[in-house]
Design an enzyme around this catalytic site. Structure first.
Site, short mmCIF file in Angstrom:
data_model
loop_
_atom_site.label_atom_id
_atom_site.label_comp_id
_atom_site.label_asym_id
_atom_site.label_seq_id
_atom_site.Cartn_x
_atom_site.Cartn_y
_atom_site.Cartn_z
N TYR A 1 0.80 -1.24 0.00
CA TYR A 1 0.00 0.00 0.00
C TYR A 1 0.82 1.28 0.00
O TYR A 1 0.26 2.37 -0.02
CB TYR A 1 -0.96 -0.01 1.20
CG TYR A 1 -1.92 -1.19 1.18
CD1 TYR A 1 -2.77 -1.37 0.09
CD2 TYR A 1 -1.96 -2.11 2.22
CE1 TYR A 1 -3.64 -2.46 0.04
CE2 TYR A 1 -2.83 -3.18 2.19
CZ TYR A 1 -3.66 -3.36 1.10
OH TYR A 1 -4.52 -4.42 1.04
N ASN B 1 -12.46 4.65 -2.22
CA ASN B 1 -11.68 3.43 -2.01
C ASN B 1 -12.42 2.66 -0.92
O ASN B 1 -12.31 2.98 0.26
CB ASN B 1 -10.26 3.75 -1.55
CG ASN B 1 -9.43 2.48 -1.39
OD1 ASN B 1 -9.98 1.37 -1.34
ND2 ASN B 1 -8.11 2.62 -1.31
N HIS C 1 -15.05 -5.97 -2.24
CA HIS C 1 -15.23 -7.36 -2.70
C HIS C 1 -16.44 -8.05 -2.07
O HIS C 1 -16.69 -9.21 -2.37
CB HIS C 1 -13.95 -8.16 -2.38
CG HIS C 1 -12.70 -7.39 -2.64
ND1 HIS C 1 -12.31 -7.04 -3.91
CD2 HIS C 1 -11.77 -6.85 -1.81
CE1 HIS C 1 -11.17 -6.34 -3.84
NE2 HIS C 1 -10.83 -6.20 -2.57
N ASP D 1 -25.21 -0.93 -4.47
CA ASP D 1 -26.58 -0.45 -4.70
C ASP D 1 -26.70 1.05 -4.39
O ASP D 1 -27.39 1.78 -5.10
CB ASP D 1 -27.58 -1.22 -3.82
CG ASP D 1 -27.83 -2.63 -4.32
OD1 ASP D 1 -27.47 -2.94 -5.47
OD2 ASP D 1 -28.37 -3.45 -3.54
N HIS E 1 -8.14 2.17 -5.98
CA HIS E 1 -7.38 1.24 -5.13
C HIS E 1 -5.91 1.57 -5.22
O HIS E 1 -5.39 1.81 -6.33
CB HIS E 1 -7.60 -0.22 -5.56
CG HIS E 1 -9.02 -0.63 -5.42
ND1 HIS E 1 -9.59 -0.86 -4.19
CD2 HIS E 1 -9.99 -0.80 -6.33
CE1 HIS E 1 -10.85 -1.17 -4.35
NE2 HIS E 1 -11.13 -1.14 -5.65
N LEU E 2 -5.26 1.56 -4.08
CA LEU E 2 -3.82 1.81 -4.05
C LEU E 2 -3.07 0.70 -4.78
O LEU E 2 -2.18 0.96 -5.59
CB LEU E 2 -3.36 1.87 -2.59
CG LEU E 2 -3.97 3.01 -1.77
CD1 LEU E 2 -3.96 2.66 -0.29
CD2 LEU E 2 -3.20 4.29 -2.02
N SER E 3 -3.44 -0.52 -4.47
CA SER E 3 -2.77 -1.68 -5.08
C SER E 3 -3.49 -2.08 -6.36
O SER E 3 -4.64 -1.69 -6.58
CB SER E 3 -2.77 -2.85 -4.09
OG SER E 3 -4.10 -3.25 -3.80
N ARG F 1 -9.75 -10.75 -4.56
CA ARG F 1 -9.69 -9.29 -4.74
C ARG F 1 -9.97 -8.89 -6.18
O ARG F 1 -10.09 -7.70 -6.50
CB ARG F 1 -8.33 -8.74 -4.32
CG ARG F 1 -8.06 -8.83 -2.85
CD ARG F 1 -6.80 -8.08 -2.46
NE ARG F 1 -6.23 -8.62 -1.24
CZ ARG F 1 -6.59 -8.26 -0.01
NH1 ARG F 1 -7.49 -7.33 0.17
NH2 ARG F 1 -6.03 -8.82 1.05
O1 CA2 Z 1 -5.56 -1.45 -2.75
C1 CA2 Z 1 -6.46 -0.90 -2.11
O2 CA2 Z 1 -6.57 0.33 -2.02
C2 CA2 Z 1 -7.49 -1.77 -1.35
O3 CA2 Z 1 -8.76 -1.14 -1.47
C3 CA2 Z 1 -7.03 -1.78 0.11
C4 CA2 Z 1 -7.89 -2.69 0.99
C5 CA2 Z 1 -8.01 -4.09 0.37
O4 CA2 Z 1 -8.91 -4.88 1.13
C6 CA2 Z 1 -8.49 -4.03 -1.07
O5 CA2 Z 1 -8.52 -5.34 -1.59
C7 CA2 Z 1 -7.59 -3.17 -1.92
C8 CA2 Z 1 -7.27 -2.86 2.36
C9 CA2 Z 1 -6.93 -1.61 3.07
C10 CA2 Z 1 -6.15 -2.01 4.30
O6 CA2 Z 1 -5.16 -1.07 4.53
C11 CA2 Z 1 -4.15 -1.43 5.37
C12 CA2 Z 1 -3.28 -0.42 5.70
C13 CA2 Z 1 -2.23 -0.68 6.51
C14 CA2 Z 1 -2.02 -1.94 7.02
C15 CA2 Z 1 -2.89 -2.95 6.68
C16 CA2 Z 1 -3.96 -2.70 5.86
#
Ligand code: CA2
Length: 150
Positions: free
Chosen positions: A27, A78, A84, A91, A104-106, A115
């Site tokens: 992230y 986000n 998911h 809705d 999404h960051l990733s 995902r």
């Molecule tokens: O890539 C993204 O922005 C996500 O939306 C981030 C979500 C993840 O469930 C999605 O699949 C993709 C998770 C955010 C959790 O962020 C964290 C930050 C620091 C440490 C652990 C998790």
């Protein structure tokens, strides 16, 4: 007379308050406060206004999407893990009908199988993923363009 700048809601879902503390390899190192600052700077450049919010609760995110209907011209969201799982958030976005960009960051397409499916993406105008925090700026630019066409 000065024209009012269009307001964009930038909504962030569960666990995004923890950004910058863990999993920097996935992230990045930027915190939610950094993303807030990035959005404010990009909004100024684009002539937009932003209201950046984060919640760990699905119902709160849904309430904010509803609130956007009367207050905002677009949404960047986000949804975190609700991406998911949440038919309800999908809705809400469909019901409100505002230009909406999923961020999404990733790159969720290059991660675990679960995902790769996004409910929210099915209601959004478009999706941006894999560009880290910069994706929020890209989403604001896309919304500016969508609003201009409306
Ligand atoms: O890539 C993204 O922005 C996500 O939306 C981030 C979500 C993840 O469930 C999605 O699949 C993709 C998770 C955010 C959790 O962020 C964290 C930050 C620091 C440490 C652990 C998790």
């Amino acid at each position: 007379m000065a024209t009012r700048r269009a307001l964009i809601f930038v909504l962030n879902g569960p666990n995004l308050n923890l950004l910058g503390t863990r999993e920097p390899g996935i992230y990045g190192r930027q915190t939610l406060a950094d993303i807030r600052a990035l959005c404010a700077g990009k909004a100024k450049e684009l002539g937009l206004e932003v209201d950046v919010r984060q919640s760990n609760h699905e119902g709160v995110l849904i309430d904010w999407v509803h609130e956007a209907k009367d207050k905002a011209r677009g949404i960047a969201i986000n949804p975190g893990g609700y991406t998911h799982t949440s038919v309800a958030l999908m809705d809400a976005i469909s019901a409100v009908g505002l230009p909406t960009v999923e961020v999404h960051l990733s790159n969720i397409q290059r991660r675990e199988e679960f995902r790769r499916h996004s409910y929210v993406g099915q209601a959004a105008t478009g999706s941006i993923c894999g560009f880290g925090a910069e994706g929020y700026g890209l989403a604001l630019a896309a919304l500016k363009s969508l609003i201009g066409r409306a």
